[in-house]
Design a protein around this motif. Structure first.
Motif, PDB file in Angstrom:
ATOM      1  N   ARG A 110       0.819  -1.221   0.000  1.00 13.10           N
ATOM      2  CA  ARG A 110       0.000   0.000   0.000  1.00 13.10           C
ATOM      3  C   ARG A 110       0.846   1.261   0.000  1.00 13.10           C
ATOM      4  O   ARG A 110       0.317   2.368  -0.198  1.00 13.10           O
ATOM      5  N   ALA A 111       2.141   1.124   0.230  1.00 11.82           N
ATOM      6  CA  ALA A 111       3.026   2.294   0.282  1.00 11.82           C
ATOM      7  C   ALA A 111       3.269   2.837  -1.121  1.00 11.82           C
ATOM      8  O   ALA A 111       3.085   2.136  -2.127  1.00 11.82           O
ATOM      9  N   SER A 112       3.696   4.085  -1.189  1.00 17.50           N
ATOM     10  CA  SER A 112       4.053   4.665  -2.490  1.00 17.50           C
ATOM     11  C   SER A 112       5.327   3.993  -2.998  1.00 17.50           C
ATOM     12  O   SER A 112       6.086   3.382  -2.227  1.00 17.50           O
ATOM     13  N   GLN A 113       5.544   4.101  -4.290  1.00 13.60           N
ATOM     14  CA  GLN A 113       6.748   3.480  -4.864  1.00 13.60           C
ATOM     15  C   GLN A 113       8.011   4.094  -4.254  1.00 13.60           C
ATOM     16  O   GLN A 113       9.000   3.384  -4.019  1.00 13.60           O
ATOM     17  N   LYS A 114       7.975   5.381  -3.978  1.00 16.22           N
ATOM     18  CA  LYS A 114       9.140   6.033  -3.367  1.00 16.22           C
ATOM     19  C   LYS A 114       9.410   5.450  -1.984  1.00 16.22           C
ATOM     20  O   LYS A 114      10.567   5.189  -1.625  1.00 16.22           O
ATOM     21  N   GLN A 115       8.347   5.231  -1.208  1.00 11.95           N
ATOM     22  CA  GLN A 115       8.515   4.657   0.127  1.00 11.95           C
ATOM     23  C   GLN A 115       9.018   3.224   0.051  1.00 11.95           C
ATOM     24  O   GLN A 115       9.895   2.826   0.820  1.00 11.95           O
ATOM     25  N   ARG A 116       8.451   2.441  -0.871  1.00 14.22           N
ATOM     26  CA  ARG A 116       8.895   1.064  -1.032  1.00 14.22           C
ATOM     27  C   ARG A 116      10.368   1.002  -1.403  1.00 14.22           C
ATOM     28  O   ARG A 116      11.134   0.198  -0.857  1.00 14.22           O
ATOM     29  N   SER A 117      10.760   1.832  -2.339  1.00 12.02           N
ATOM     30  CA  SER A 117      12.160   1.847  -2.766  1.00 12.02           C
ATOM     31  C   SER A 117      13.075   2.240  -1.620  1.00 12.02           C
ATOM     32  O   SER A 117      14.164   1.657  -1.447  1.00 12.02           O
ATOM     33  N   GLN A 118      12.638   3.196  -0.827  1.00 17.63           N
ATOM     34  CA  GLN A 118      13.451   3.636   0.303  1.00 17.63           C
ATOM     35  C   GLN A 118      13.574   2.531   1.346  1.00 17.63           C
ATOM     36  O   GLN A 118      14.659   2.283   1.877  1.00 17.63           O
TER      37      GLN A 118
END
Length: 276
Positions: free
Chosen positions: A79-87
Motif C-alpha cells: 500500500r506504500a508509495s513506490q518512493k517509500q517502497r524503494s526507500q
C-alpha cells in the motif's frame, strides 16, 4: 576460547519426495544455513536490526518471503508509495550488508537431487536433504571457526516438528562425525569426529521472534535465490558488502572450495543459464 555463533534457518521444502510448487518452477531449492557472527558482535547486530525496525515502525518479525510478497504483516508495503517502497528496500539491504556477519549455507537443488537418482537410493529417508544440508553447512562453519581460533555454537529457528531432529544431527556430528562417503567427499577435506567434538559447543532453538534469527531468515533466502537469480538485489548487496563467505576469503580458491557456500546437485546447464 572466543566463540562464533552460527544462526541458522531453513528455506524451501526439506522433503525430496514432496511435489514441487508450480510457483517455484526454475528455482526449487532446499537450504540450511544463515550467517556466522562473533559473540561480541551480536549486541551490535541486534541494535542495527532494532534501528531499522524503529525507523519503519515494524513491530513484527522480519520474514523475507512475506516482505517480498507484501503479504500478512507486510501488506503495508504493497500500500506504500513506490518512493517509500524503494526507500524501505534500500535501507533494508543496506542493513543486511552492514551487519558484522558472514553468510554461509548449503543449498540443494531439489530437481537436481532427484535427477541424480538420490530419491530412489534414499527414498525411505525423507530427512536426508535436511541432514545433508545441515552437516555440510556446519562442517564448513567449523572449518572457518578453526581459522579464527574460535569455538562454534549453533542457534536455529524453532520448529516443533524439527527441533529434536536437528539437535540429533548436531549430537551425531560431535559423536560420530560426517556420514558421507569418504572417497566422494575426500576432495573437500572432510573433518574428523575429533575436530567436531573439540570445536562445537552447544545448540539451541529459538522462536522466529528472535531478532538475530530474523537476519538469518533473510540471509539464507538470499544465498539460495542468488544461485538462480544473479540479479536478485539482496544477494548482490550482501555479496558486494563481502557478507558472503565466498567473498570474505580473499579470493583464495582452495579456501572457497572448502569453506564457501555449498551448492549441491545443481545442473551445470541450469547454472550456466542463471549466471548468464
Amino acid at each position: 576460547m572466543a566463540e562464533l555463533t552460527f544462526y541458522m534457518d531453513e528455506t524451501g521444502n526439506r522433503h525430496p519426495d514432496k511435489k514441487s510448487d508450480q510457483s517455484r518452477a526454475g528455482r526449487d531449492w532446499f537450504g540450511f544455513g544463515g550467517y556466522l557472527i562473533k559473540r561480541e558482535d551480536e549486541g551490535h547486530a541486534k541494535q542495527l536490526r532494532q534501528d531499522i525496525a524503529d525507523q519503519w515502525a515494524v513491530h513484527d518479525p522480519f520474514h523475507i518471503t512475506d516482505m517480498l510478497s507484501e503479504t500478512k504483516r507486510f501488506a503495508w508495503l504493497g500500500r506504500a508509495s513506490q518512493k517509500q517502497r524503494s526507500q524501505f528496500w534500500s535501507e533494508y539491504r543496506d542493513f543486511l550488508s552492514t551487519v558484522p556477519a558472514i553468510g554461509l549455507a548449503c543449498i540443494i537443488d531439489r530437481p537436481g537431487y532427484i535427477a541424480r537418482g538420490y530419491l530412489e537410493k534414499h527414498g525411505n529417508d525423507r530427512w536426508l536433504l535436511c541432514r545433508s544440508a545441515f552437516d555440510i553447512a556446519v562442517e564448513r562453519a567449523v572449518k572457518f571457526a578453526r581459522t579464527q581460533d574460535r569455538k562454534l555454537r549453533i542457534i536455529f529457528e524453532s520448529d516443533p516438528s524439527l527441533n529434536a531432529t536437528v539437535v540429533g544431527y548436531f549430537d551425531n556430528l560431535k559423536a560420530n562425525g560426517l556420514a558421507f562417503n569418504k572417497e566422494n567427499s575426500g576432495k573437500y577435506e572432510p573433518l574428523s569426529q575429533e575436530v567436531f567434538a573439540s570445536v562445537l559447543t552447544t545448540i539451541e532453538y529459538k522462536p522466529k521472534a528472535n531478532p538475530l534469527l530474523q537476519i538469518a531468515d533473510s540471509y539464507i533466502y538470499a544465498l539460495a535465490r542468488g544461485k538462480y537469480d544473479k540479479k536478485f538485489d539482496i544477494w548482490r548487496e550482501i555479496r558486494d558488502g563481502q557478507r558472503v563467505m565466498d567473498f570474505a576469503l580473499g579470493g583464495d580458491a582452495a579456501l572457497i572450495k572448502a569453506m564457501g557456500v555449498k551448492y549441491y546437485c545443481f545442473d551445470p546447464v541450469q547454472t550456466k543459464k542463471a549466471e548468464a
